[in-house]
Design an enzyme around this catalytic site. Sequence first.
Site, short mmCIF file in Angstrom:
data_model
loop_
_atom_site.label_atom_id
_atom_site.label_comp_id
_atom_site.label_asym_id
_atom_site.label_seq_id
_atom_site.Cartn_x
_atom_site.Cartn_y
_atom_site.Cartn_z
N LYS A 279 0.82 -1.21 0.00
CA LYS A 279 0.00 0.00 0.00
C LYS A 279 0.86 1.26 0.00
O LYS A 279 2.05 1.24 0.28
CB LYS A 279 -0.98 -0.04 1.18
CG LYS A 279 -2.08 -1.08 0.94
CD LYS A 279 -3.20 -1.02 1.94
CE LYS A 279 -4.30 -2.00 1.52
NZ LYS A 279 -5.40 -2.03 2.50
N ARG A 314 -3.22 -10.56 4.66
CA ARG A 314 -3.63 -10.59 3.25
C ARG A 314 -2.50 -9.96 2.44
O ARG A 314 -2.24 -8.75 2.58
CB ARG A 314 -4.95 -9.81 3.07
CG ARG A 314 -5.52 -9.83 1.66
CD ARG A 314 -6.85 -9.08 1.62
NE ARG A 314 -7.43 -9.12 0.29
CZ ARG A 314 -7.17 -8.24 -0.68
NH1 ARG A 314 -6.31 -7.24 -0.45
NH2 ARG A 314 -7.74 -8.33 -1.85
#
Length: 335
Positions: A279, A314
């Site tokens: 991210k 994840r």
Amino acid sequence: MTYWRAIPSLDPARPTGARSLAGGWAWFDRVERLRRGEPSAIVPLEEVPDDVLDAMTAPRAPLAGLSLDEPRLMGILNTTPDSFSDGGQHAGQAEAVARALEMMAEGADLIDIGGESTRPGAAYVAPEEEISRTAPVIEALDSAGILVSLDTRKASVARAGLDAGASILNDVSGLRFDPELADVAAERHAPLILMHSLSTPETMQAEAAGAYRDVVLDVYDALQDAIAQARAAGVARDRIVVDPGIGFGKTQAQNLALIQRLSLFHSLGCAVLLGVSRKGFIGAIGDEPQADRRGPGSAGIGLWALGQGVQLLRVHDIQMHKQAIALWRASHGAS
């Protein structure tokens, strides 16, 4: 309202009276007491209400047959043309199935398939298109005996995915977008992952700065409400997983505040999932503008999360995380 956060440790010198966090590998013998508008306080276990202590310590039930007594890796598979890191790479069925098999060979425990990008600014995808992107891949992976989670915020897509062989539903909207998704999970006895986010992907980052009074407690309250909504629809608590939604309507400072106090979310009495892989804030802090080169930073945050008792990560880079976790486990004496 008072909030209680276990302060976890992995130290081999575990004191008498310490309790296991969520029945897992971390232990705690102190708790941080949090109240809005007050300084936090470190308090002994004796001050924690019994029902809260039970929620903190109870072992988490297996997720669609997958035990949570050790860290688990959820492999990310985007069958989209526009996801932030791997958009278009696995949009075809053959490419998607090949990547899923590769991740399983690298050590993934399950695969999370998404047919709608939820990156900041991403546009809405019609259910029919989302189903066409995901259902054939789910069918192929189910035939190969792979445990599949479907990343969707739409009840109709959820039904089609479960029909195709998915076992778990992962709702990035935390039931805000389509409340009927909880009914689908209840009817089909499917585990349900509830993630916190703001608004929609198109607008969430623009709203982040002024959205919270206290991001940690506000996200906790929102997840508590989502759990209550799911339970009212008939989803058992032991089938619910919570995810604080790093990067979904949060600034970098807000992301870090949540990461620093991840163990608070065990007080909800559910398993906890964290998704930070590749991210933007990892790129900003780690000085890496290229998303597919943010694996080391992602693994670094992942190990911190495991130290906070988080059961599921994840991730994109399975092999890298698998190696990091093996060394992490050996370092604190886990079998």
